[in-house]
Design a protein around this motif. Structure first.
Motif, short mmCIF file in Angstrom:
data_model
loop_
_atom_site.label_atom_id
_atom_site.label_comp_id
_atom_site.label_asym_id
_atom_site.label_seq_id
_atom_site.Cartn_x
_atom_site.Cartn_y
_atom_site.Cartn_z
N TYR A 62 46.05 17.34 41.23
CA TYR A 62 47.48 17.53 41.44
C TYR A 62 48.10 18.27 40.26
O TYR A 62 47.75 18.02 39.12
CB TYR A 62 48.21 16.18 41.57
CG TYR A 62 47.74 15.33 42.71
CD1 TYR A 62 48.20 15.56 43.99
CD2 TYR A 62 46.84 14.30 42.51
CE1 TYR A 62 47.76 14.79 45.05
CE2 TYR A 62 46.39 13.52 43.56
CZ TYR A 62 46.86 13.77 44.83
OH TYR A 62 46.42 13.00 45.86
N LEU A 93 51.80 18.63 38.74
CA LEU A 93 53.16 18.09 38.82
C LEU A 93 54.14 19.21 38.48
O LEU A 93 54.15 19.72 37.37
CB LEU A 93 53.33 16.91 37.86
CG LEU A 93 54.67 16.23 37.84
CD1 LEU A 93 55.03 15.68 39.22
CD2 LEU A 93 54.68 15.11 36.81
N LYS A 94 54.94 19.59 39.46
CA LYS A 94 55.89 20.68 39.30
C LYS A 94 57.20 20.13 38.75
O LYS A 94 57.67 19.09 39.18
CB LYS A 94 56.14 21.35 40.65
CG LYS A 94 56.96 22.61 40.58
CD LYS A 94 56.94 23.28 41.95
CE LYS A 94 57.68 24.58 41.91
NZ LYS A 94 59.08 24.46 42.22
N TYR A 129 58.20 15.15 41.41
CA TYR A 129 58.33 13.82 40.83
C TYR A 129 58.32 12.73 41.90
O TYR A 129 57.65 11.70 41.76
CB TYR A 129 59.60 13.75 40.00
CG TYR A 129 59.83 12.40 39.37
CD1 TYR A 129 59.13 12.01 38.24
CD2 TYR A 129 60.74 11.50 39.93
CE1 TYR A 129 59.33 10.77 37.67
CE2 TYR A 129 60.95 10.26 39.37
CZ TYR A 129 60.24 9.89 38.25
OH TYR A 129 60.43 8.66 37.70
N LEU A 158 54.90 12.11 43.16
CA LEU A 158 54.13 11.39 42.15
C LEU A 158 54.44 9.90 42.23
O LEU A 158 53.53 9.07 42.19
CB LEU A 158 54.45 11.91 40.75
CG LEU A 158 53.82 11.14 39.59
CD1 LEU A 158 52.30 11.21 39.63
CD2 LEU A 158 54.36 11.62 38.26
#
Length: 54
Positions: A19, A21-22, A45, A48
């Motif tokens: 993954y 995380l943007k 977020y 996540l």
């Protein structure tokens, strides 16, 4: 939080990255493009937080 759930936090995307995380920004970065090429999921977020609840 990620590490306490067995994850590893790095600053790069590799062949073993599951993954990416943007952050808050809407633009596509080089890391996002690299992740897409490798089949890595790009998540935000909220995504996540859902993963960590499992």
């Amino acid at each position: 939080m990620i590490q306490s759930h067995g994850g590893k936090v790095t600053g790069s995307v590799s062949g073993v990255t599951d993954y990416l995380l943007k952050g808050e920004l809407d633009h596509v970065t080089g890391k996002c493009k690299k992740a897409a090429e490798k089949g890595t999921a790009v998540i935000g977020y909220e995504d996540l937080m859902l993963l960590l609840q499992k």
